[in-house]
Design a protein around this motif. Structure first.
Motif, PDB file in Angstrom:
ATOM      1  N   ILE A 110       0.844  -1.191   0.000  1.00 20.18           N
ATOM      2  CA  ILE A 110       0.000   0.000   0.000  1.00 20.18           C
ATOM      3  C   ILE A 110       0.880   1.243   0.000  1.00 20.18           C
ATOM      4  CG2 ILE A 110      -1.845   1.248   1.182  1.00 20.18           C
ATOM      5  CD1 ILE A 110      -2.686  -1.394   2.460  1.00 20.18           C
ATOM      6  N   THR A 111       0.648   2.134  -0.957  1.00 16.08           N
ATOM      7  CA  THR A 111       1.448   3.352  -1.066  1.00 16.08           C
ATOM      8  C   THR A 111       1.010   4.358   0.002  1.00 16.08           C
ATOM      9  OG1 THR A 111      -0.042   4.528  -2.577  1.00 16.08           O
ATOM     10  CG2 THR A 111       1.507   2.954  -3.562  1.00 16.08           C
ATOM     11  N   PRO A 112       1.841   5.353   0.297  1.00 18.45           N
ATOM     12  CA  PRO A 112       1.464   6.353   1.309  1.00 18.45           C
ATOM     13  C   PRO A 112       0.135   7.054   0.996  1.00 18.45           C
ATOM     14  CG  PRO A 112       3.796   6.524   0.811  1.00 18.45           C
ATOM     15  CD  PRO A 112       3.231   5.549  -0.163  1.00 18.45           C
ATOM     16  N   GLU A 113      -0.186   7.179  -0.292  1.00 25.36           N
ATOM     17  CA  GLU A 113      -1.432   7.848  -0.678  1.00 25.36           C
ATOM     18  C   GLU A 113      -2.636   6.920  -0.642  1.00 25.36           C
ATOM     19  OE1 GLU A 113       2.164   9.668  -2.038  1.00 25.36           O
ATOM     20  OE2 GLU A 113       1.323   7.707  -2.577  1.00 25.36           O
ATOM     21  N   GLY A 114      -2.407   5.615  -0.406  1.00 23.98           N
ATOM     22  CA  GLY A 114      -3.511   4.671  -0.317  1.00 23.98           C
ATOM     23  C   GLY A 114      -3.738   3.818  -1.542  1.00 23.98           C
ATOM     24  N   GLY A 115      -2.855   3.911  -2.534  1.00 25.57           N
ATOM     25  CA  GLY A 115      -2.970   3.046  -3.702  1.00 25.57           C
ATOM     26  C   GLY A 115      -2.401   1.667  -3.419  1.00 25.57           C
ATOM     27  N   LEU A 116      -2.635   0.743  -4.333  1.00 25.08           N
ATOM     28  CA  LEU A 116      -2.143  -0.627  -4.210  1.00 25.08           C
ATOM     29  C   LEU A 116      -1.104  -0.863  -5.299  1.00 25.08           C
ATOM     30  CD1 LEU A 116      -2.354  -3.423  -2.863  1.00 25.08           C
ATOM     31  CD2 LEU A 116      -4.225  -3.962  -4.442  1.00 25.08           C
ATOM     32  N   ARG A 117       0.160  -0.991  -4.908  1.00 19.55           N
ATOM     33  CA  ARG A 117       1.248  -1.222  -5.849  1.00 19.55           C
ATOM     34  C   ARG A 117       1.663  -2.682  -5.789  1.00 19.55           C
ATOM     35  NH1 ARG A 117       2.914  -0.598 -10.415  1.00 19.55           N
ATOM     36  NH2 ARG A 117       2.916   1.689 -10.290  1.00 19.55           N
ATOM     37  N   LEU A 118       1.404  -3.403  -6.871  1.00 22.55           N
ATOM     38  CA  LEU A 118       1.744  -4.821  -6.971  1.00 22.55           C
ATOM     39  C   LEU A 118       2.923  -4.974  -7.918  1.00 22.55           C
ATOM     40  CD1 LEU A 118      -1.918  -6.139  -7.338  1.00 22.55           C
ATOM     41  CD2 LEU A 118      -0.534  -6.058  -5.254  1.00 22.55           C
ATOM     42  N   ARG A 119       3.923  -5.753  -7.494  1.00 20.38           N
ATOM     43  CA  ARG A 119       5.129  -5.948  -8.291  1.00 20.38           C
ATOM     44  C   ARG A 119       5.327  -7.434  -8.601  1.00 20.38           C
ATOM     45  NH1 ARG A 119       8.675  -2.943  -4.198  1.00 20.38           N
ATOM     46  NH2 ARG A 119       9.593  -5.026  -4.032  1.00 20.38           N
ATOM     47  N   PRO A 120       6.022  -7.749  -9.700  1.00 14.21           N
ATOM     48  CA  PRO A 120       6.274  -9.155 -10.031  1.00 14.21           C
ATOM     49  C   PRO A 120       6.976  -9.939  -8.933  1.00 14.21           C
ATOM     50  CG  PRO A 120       6.700  -7.788 -11.938  1.00 14.21           C
ATOM     51  CD  PRO A 120       6.449  -6.848 -10.791  1.00 14.21           C
ATOM     52  N   ASP A 121       7.813  -9.280  -8.117  1.00 15.16           N
ATOM     53  CA  ASP A 121       8.529 -10.010  -7.077  1.00 15.16           C
ATOM     54  C   ASP A 121       7.704 -10.217  -5.816  1.00 15.16           C
ATOM     55  OD1 ASP A 121       8.828  -7.145  -6.825  1.00 15.16           O
ATOM     56  OD2 ASP A 121      10.244  -7.501  -5.207  1.00 15.16           O
ATOM     57  N   HIS A 122       6.484  -9.689  -5.750  1.00 19.06           N
ATOM     58  CA  HIS A 122       5.614 -10.009  -4.631  1.00 19.06           C
ATOM     59  C   HIS A 122       5.167 -11.464  -4.744  1.00 19.06           C
ATOM     60  CE1 HIS A 122       4.393  -5.488  -4.179  1.00 19.06           C
ATOM     61  NE2 HIS A 122       5.599  -5.748  -3.686  1.00 19.06           N
ATOM     62  N   TRP A 123       5.133 -12.167  -3.622  1.00 22.95           N
ATOM     63  CA  TRP A 123       4.861 -13.608  -3.591  1.00 22.95           C
ATOM     64  C   TRP A 123       5.861 -14.367  -4.471  1.00 22.95           C
ATOM     65  CZ3 TRP A 123      -1.209 -13.628  -4.318  1.00 22.95           C
ATOM     66  CH2 TRP A 123      -1.819 -13.215  -3.117  1.00 22.95           C
ATOM     67  N   ALA A 124       7.104 -13.905  -4.500  1.00 26.75           N
ATOM     68  CA  ALA A 124       8.117 -14.558  -5.344  1.00 26.75           C
ATOM     69  C   ALA A 124       8.282 -16.029  -4.978  1.00 26.75           C
ATOM     70  CB  ALA A 124       9.454 -13.825  -5.221  1.00 26.75           C
ATOM     71  N   ASP A 125       8.140 -16.356  -3.678  1.00 28.14           N
ATOM     72  CA  ASP A 125       8.270 -17.748  -3.256  1.00 28.14           C
ATOM     73  C   ASP A 125       7.120 -18.606  -3.749  1.00 28.14           C
ATOM     74  OD1 ASP A 125       6.564 -16.255  -1.570  1.00 28.14           O
ATOM     75  OD2 ASP A 125       6.734 -17.750   0.019  1.00 28.14           O
ATOM     76  N   LYS A 126       6.051 -17.966  -4.211  1.00 33.09           N
ATOM     77  CA  LYS A 126       4.891 -18.690  -4.749  1.00 33.09           C
ATOM     78  C   LYS A 126       4.826 -18.606  -6.274  1.00 33.09           C
ATOM     79  CE  LYS A 126       2.059 -17.630  -0.631  1.00 33.09           C
ATOM     80  NZ  LYS A 126       3.100 -16.850   0.084  1.00 33.09           N
ATOM     81  N   GLY A 127       5.810 -17.944  -6.885  1.00 31.80           N
ATOM     82  CA  GLY A 127       5.809 -17.815  -8.337  1.00 31.80           C
ATOM     83  C   GLY A 127       5.614 -16.405  -8.831  1.00 31.80           C
ATOM     84  N   GLY A 128       5.491 -15.435  -7.912  1.00 36.23           N
ATOM     85  CA  GLY A 128       5.352 -14.044  -8.311  1.00 36.23           C
ATOM     86  C   GLY A 128       3.960 -13.697  -8.804  1.00 36.23           C
ATOM     87  N   MET A 129       3.843 -12.515  -9.360  1.00 38.79           N
ATOM     88  CA  MET A 129       2.567 -12.044  -9.905  1.00 38.79           C
ATOM     89  C   MET A 129       2.861 -10.971 -10.948  1.00 38.79           C
ATOM     90  SD  MET A 129       1.096  -9.455  -6.908  1.00 38.79           S
ATOM     91  CE  MET A 129       1.083 -10.681  -5.591  1.00 38.79           C
ATOM     92  N   ASP A 130       1.849 -10.591 -11.715  1.00 37.48           N
ATOM     93  CA  ASP A 130       2.013  -9.492 -12.655  1.00 37.48           C
ATOM     94  C   ASP A 130       2.088  -8.174 -11.893  1.00 37.48           C
ATOM     95  OD1 ASP A 130       1.992 -11.213 -14.772  1.00 37.48           O
ATOM     96  OD2 ASP A 130      -0.018 -10.710 -15.479  1.00 37.48           O
ATOM     97  N   GLY A 131       2.684  -7.168 -12.513  1.00 39.12           N
ATOM     98  CA  GLY A 131       2.789  -5.853 -11.890  1.00 39.12           C
ATOM     99  C   GLY A 131       1.573  -4.993 -12.209  1.00 39.12           C
ATOM    100  N   PHE A 132       0.966  -4.425 -11.179  1.00 35.02           N
ATOM    101  CA  PHE A 132      -0.226  -3.586 -11.344  1.00 35.02           C
ATOM    102  C   PHE A 132      -0.159  -2.387 -10.412  1.00 35.02           C
ATOM    103  CE2 PHE A 132      -2.152  -7.237 -13.373  1.00 35.02           C
ATOM    104  CZ  PHE A 132      -3.187  -6.733 -14.142  1.00 35.02           C
ATOM    105  N   PHE A 133      -0.898  -1.341 -10.769  1.00 35.72           N
ATOM    106  CA  PHE A 133      -1.251  -0.289  -9.823  1.00 35.72           C
ATOM    107  C   PHE A 133      -2.769  -0.185  -9.797  1.00 35.72           C
ATOM    108  CE2 PHE A 133      -2.438   3.940  -8.480  1.00 35.72           C
ATOM    109  CZ  PHE A 133      -1.698   4.085  -7.321  1.00 35.72           C
ATOM    110  N   MET A 134      -3.320  -0.072  -8.586  1.00 34.27           N
ATOM    111  CA  MET A 134      -4.761   0.053  -8.412  1.00 34.27           C
ATOM    112  C   MET A 134      -5.034   1.121  -7.353  1.00 34.27           C
ATOM    113  SD  MET A 134      -5.758  -4.006  -8.233  1.00 34.27           S
ATOM    114  CE  MET A 134      -5.098  -5.149  -9.447  1.00 34.27           C
ATOM    115  N   ALA A 135      -6.109   1.859  -7.543  1.00 31.32           N
ATOM    116  CA  ALA A 135      -6.523   2.840  -6.543  1.00 31.32           C
ATOM    117  C   ALA A 135      -8.049   2.902  -6.533  1.00 31.32           C
ATOM    118  CB  ALA A 135      -5.946   4.213  -6.851  1.00 31.32           C
TER     119      ALA A 135
END
Length: 416
Positions: free
Chosen positions: A386-411
């Motif tokens: 969660i960014t300081p402004e309240g957005g959701l920043r998702l990166r490929p290295d998140h859950w890297a131990d589970k195989g990662g994920m696509d990179g997204f920004f959501m608000a």
């Protein structure tokens, strides 16, 4: 390039030619003259080469005094990538590469070179060895290092070098028995390796659809309720549309691509879900009324999906980002005008660039007094996302131990 006698490997070479020589993204449609299994194999092979292009070239460099013609070079790259996957199949891989060279226009003269080089490569055993993960295109890597640090960028690149897993989103209340699948914290099911999607349990009965785990987080962030009027913008091919429809909301899905809207219609039919489909350009279209909730999955650079689309850096560059940023802001402003008082809107881009995420959030707040941002409240969202402004920043290295994920920004915005 000579297209005669295309098999899975020949089709893979055709795809590589389009990306690496002609600078075109890989086509979304089928590959004529091939069975579904060969089409899938051709795409897997081409994508594997593109993910590991720098590694393939590094392996070949000691054995080439000068670069052969592009078609022959791609044959060598394809064979090296295959050998890296399974060195035990070296004889078949080398033999197929020699045959491909002989069938290539002007390639027969290089068939001996192909044979000699690939035999030496195969003799290495561990083809890629300790070669580092390929790095992102310079324009993108520079921007990423400015946004994060080099260690984060290297972690992202390590995930992007891997073949992505297959993630499934389940219809609510449906149980699917796929023994090899692993449940992720957000409820997605994940399968590693290559599988025939249509043969999996629950496909024919429409119990699930393919959707990256990160992409599946946008609808829970919007939190649609049964009976609410929900607008899904830039909706095709429909993963989020199906998620919205499965909640019992009254969904209208809008997209300007006839081909992708046809896929969305087929997906809805297979899953037994319903939505009103509108084929229109959002820059000109106007709805008849206001909506309780809106999901805007805006056109973007797609830099968060490079592990699934490693062809994009060869077809896109930094010069294409600025027009996309302007389009995103325009679509966001238009969508906010269609939001009922007290309604909420989730803005989504599958981009790693702050211009297409964090800066869009800040710009929207400046342009729209009374607009607020609501922080993600899903219990599986990690605080560091969660960014300081309240957005959701998702990166490929998140859950890297589970195989990662696509990179997204959501608000998630709310009109007060």
């Amino acid at each position: 390039m000579d297209k005669a006698g295309l098999g899975a490997r020949g089709a893979a070479l055709h795809l590589l030619w389009g990306v690496l020589v002609e600078g075109r993204p890989m086509p979304e449609g089928g590959l004529p003259g091939l069975s579904p299994s060969d089409q899938a194999r051709a795409r897997r092979l081409a994508l594997h080469v593109l993910r590991n292009l720098a590694r393939c070239d590094a392996v070949l460099e000691p054995f080439l005094q000068k670069a052969p013609p592009p078609g022959v070079l791609n044959i060598l790259r394809l064979a090296v990538a295959e050998l890296a996957l399974d060195a035990g199949q070296a004889h078949g891989v080398v033999s197929a590469a020699v045959d491909l060279a002989r069938g290539e226009k002007g390639g027969a003269a290089f068939s001996g070179l192909v044979n000699a080089v690939l035999r030496k490569v195969a003799a290495k055993g561990d083809v890629f060895g300790d070669l580092a993960a390929p790095v992102m295109a310079p324009w993108l890597r520079g921007a990423m290092i400015k946004t994060w640090d080099k260690k984060v960028v290297q972690a992202i690149e390590a995930v992007q070098a891997l073949a992505p897993p297959l993630d499934l989103t389940l219809k609510p209340g449906v149980g699917v028995d796929i023994p090899e699948a692993v449940a992720l914290p957000n409820g997605s099911l994940r399968l590693a390796g290559s599988v025939q999607v249509s043969a999996l349990p629950g496909y024919a009965t429409g119990d699930w659809w393919v959707q990256d785990a990160a992409a599946a987080m946008a609808v829970p962030l919007l939190d649609p309720k049964p009976g609410e009027k929900v607008l899904d913008l830039c909706a095709a091919p429909g993963g989020k549309t199906m998620q919205l429809a499965a909640t019992g909301a009254d969904v209208m899905a809008v997209d300007m691509s006839p081909a992708r809207m046809a896929v969305l219609a087929e997906n809805l039919k297979r899953t037994g879900l319903t939505a009103t489909l509108v084929e229109a350009d959002l820059r000109k279209w106007q709805p008849d009324g206001l909506f309780d909730a809106i999901l805007l999955d805006a056109p973007c650079s797609a830099t968060g999906t490079l592990r699934r689309h490693p062809d994009l850096p060869f077809a896109k560059g930094a010069d294409q980002v600025k027009p996309l940023v302007a389009l995103q802001a325009d679509l966001l402003d238009r969508a906010l005008a269609w939001l009922a008082p007290g309604g909420r809107l989730v803005f989504v881009t599958c981009s790693l660039l702050p211009e297409e995420g964090e800066k869009q959030l800040a710009g929207a707040l400046r342009r729209h007094p009374g607009l607020t941002v609501e922080r993600p409240a899903m219990d599986w969202v990690e605080a560091s996302w969660i960014t300081p402004e309240g957005g959701l920043r998702l990166r490929p290295d998140h859950w890297a131990d589970k195989g990662g994920m696509d990179g997204f920004f959501m608000a998630r915005f709310r009109r007060v």
